[in-house]
Design a protein around this motif. Structure first.
Motif, PDB file in Angstrom:
ATOM      1  N   VAL A  60      25.152  25.758 -21.968  1.00 18.17           N
ATOM      2  CA  VAL A  60      25.327  27.145 -21.522  1.00 18.17           C
ATOM      3  C   VAL A  60      25.125  28.065 -22.721  1.00 18.17           C
ATOM      4  N   PRO A  61      24.749  29.318 -22.490  1.00 19.60           N
ATOM      5  CA  PRO A  61      24.660  30.250 -23.620  1.00 19.60           C
ATOM      6  C   PRO A  61      26.059  30.504 -24.197  1.00 19.60           C
ATOM      7  N   ILE A  62      26.114  30.650 -25.510  1.00 20.02           N
ATOM      8  CA  ILE A  62      27.371  30.956 -26.196  1.00 20.02           C
ATOM      9  C   ILE A  62      27.088  32.004 -27.266  1.00 20.02           C
ATOM     10  N   THR A  63      28.156  32.545 -27.829  1.00 20.84           N
ATOM     11  CA  THR A  63      28.033  33.318 -29.058  1.00 20.84           C
ATOM     12  C   THR A  63      28.931  32.660 -30.093  1.00 20.84           C
ATOM     13  N   ASP A 108      24.183  35.374 -30.616  1.00 17.63           N
ATOM     14  CA  ASP A 108      23.815  34.654 -29.401  1.00 17.63           C
ATOM     15  C   ASP A 108      23.181  33.317 -29.750  1.00 17.63           C
ATOM     16  N   VAL A 109      23.623  32.272 -29.044  1.00 17.05           N
ATOM     17  CA  VAL A 109      23.068  30.933 -29.183  1.00 17.05           C
ATOM     18  C   VAL A 109      22.629  30.508 -27.785  1.00 17.05           C
ATOM     19  N   ASP A 154      25.011  20.931 -29.547  1.00 18.06           N
ATOM     20  CA  ASP A 154      24.286  20.868 -28.277  1.00 18.06           C
ATOM     21  C   ASP A 154      25.103  21.656 -27.253  1.00 18.06           C
ATOM     22  N   THR A 155      24.459  22.610 -26.612  1.00 15.03           N
ATOM     23  CA  THR A 155      25.153  23.431 -25.625  1.00 15.03           C
ATOM     24  C   THR A 155      24.330  23.526 -24.344  1.00 15.03           C
ATOM     25  N   THR A 197      21.082  32.570 -38.037  1.00 15.49           N
ATOM     26  CA  THR A 197      22.390  32.251 -38.627  1.00 15.49           C
ATOM     27  C   THR A 197      23.480  33.012 -37.878  1.00 15.49           C
ATOM     28  N   ALA A 198      24.691  32.516 -37.994  1.00 17.11           N
ATOM     29  CA  ALA A 198      25.873  33.171 -37.428  1.00 17.11           C
ATOM     30  C   ALA A 198      26.897  33.318 -38.554  1.00 17.11           C
TER      31      ALA A 198
END
Length: 166
Positions: A58-61, A66-67, A55-56, A118-119
Motif C-alpha cells: 500500500v502507499p505510505i509516507t 510519499d513511498v 516492501d509495501t 530519500t525520506a
C-alpha cells in the motif's frame, strides 16, 4: 512489519515489511569522530549481509515522503555537513543489473547506485547502547495507520513517522 487486518473481509488490508541484517556495535565506533568517519557525507548500508529491504503493498509516507507500492533496498544517507540524516530508497532492479553487493554501499562502486528518493530521519544520541542494529515500527494504538520507524544502533537512534494510506 506493519500488518493491518480487515476483520470484516477476513484478510489483510495493508502490509509493510522491513528486513535487515543485525551488525554488532563495536566499542571502536565510540571514539571521537568515528561515527562521523563512517557516516558523514556517505550512504551507509544500514544492515549486514544482504541489502536492507522495504516492501509495501500500500502507499505510505515516511517522514512526510510519499513511498509508492513496491520493493526497495534502503540505506541511510547523511549529509556532508552531518546535519541531516535520511532513509535512502535504492532501486533494486538497477542494483541487481550492476551486480553490486550490499557491502559496496558507501564505497566507490556503490556510488553509482540509483537512489530514487530519500525520506528525512531525526537523529538523537542515546544514553544506553543498542548492541545489535534494531529497526522497528511502533504502531500508534489510537490510530493503527500511524507508526514510528525507529532505527537504533550503538549510541544513536534515528526516527521517522510512518503513515499507511488505506
Amino acid at each position: 512489519r506493519i500488518l493491518l487486518w480487515d476483520s470484516a473481509a477476513g484478510k489483510p488490508a495493508a502490509e509493510v515489511a522491513l528486513s535487515y541484517g543485525r551488525p554488532a556495535w563495536k566499542k571502536d565506533y565510540e571514539a571521537p569522530g568515528a561515527l562521523d568517519s563512517i557516516t558523514k557525507g556517505k550512504l551507509w548500508r544500514a544492515g549486514q549481509n544482504f541489502f536492507t529491504n522495504l516492501d509495501t503493498n500500500v502507499p505510505i509516507t515516511i517522514g512526510g515522503q510519499d513511498v509508492l507500492v513496491g520493493h526497495y533496498y534502503v540505506a541511510i544517507q547523511r549529509s556532508a555537513d552531518g546535519a541531516n540524516w535520511m532513509l535512502a530508497f535504492i532501486d533494486p532492479a538497477s542494483t541487481r543489473s550492476m551486480i553490486v553487493d550490499a557491502s559496496e554501499v558507501g564505497a566507490d562502486r556503490g556510488s553509482s547506485l540509483t537512489v530514487k528518493f530519500t525520506a528525512p530521519l531525526t537523529f538523537q544520541k542515546t544514553t544506553g547502547t543498542t548492541t545489535n542494529l534494531d529497526m522497528m515500527f511502533t504502531t500508534n494504538p489510537d490510530d493503527v495507520t500511524k507508526s514510528l520507524l525507529q532505527i537504533k544502533w550503538g549510541q544513536f537512534e534515528l526516527n521517522a513517522p510512518v503513515v499507511v494510506k488505506l
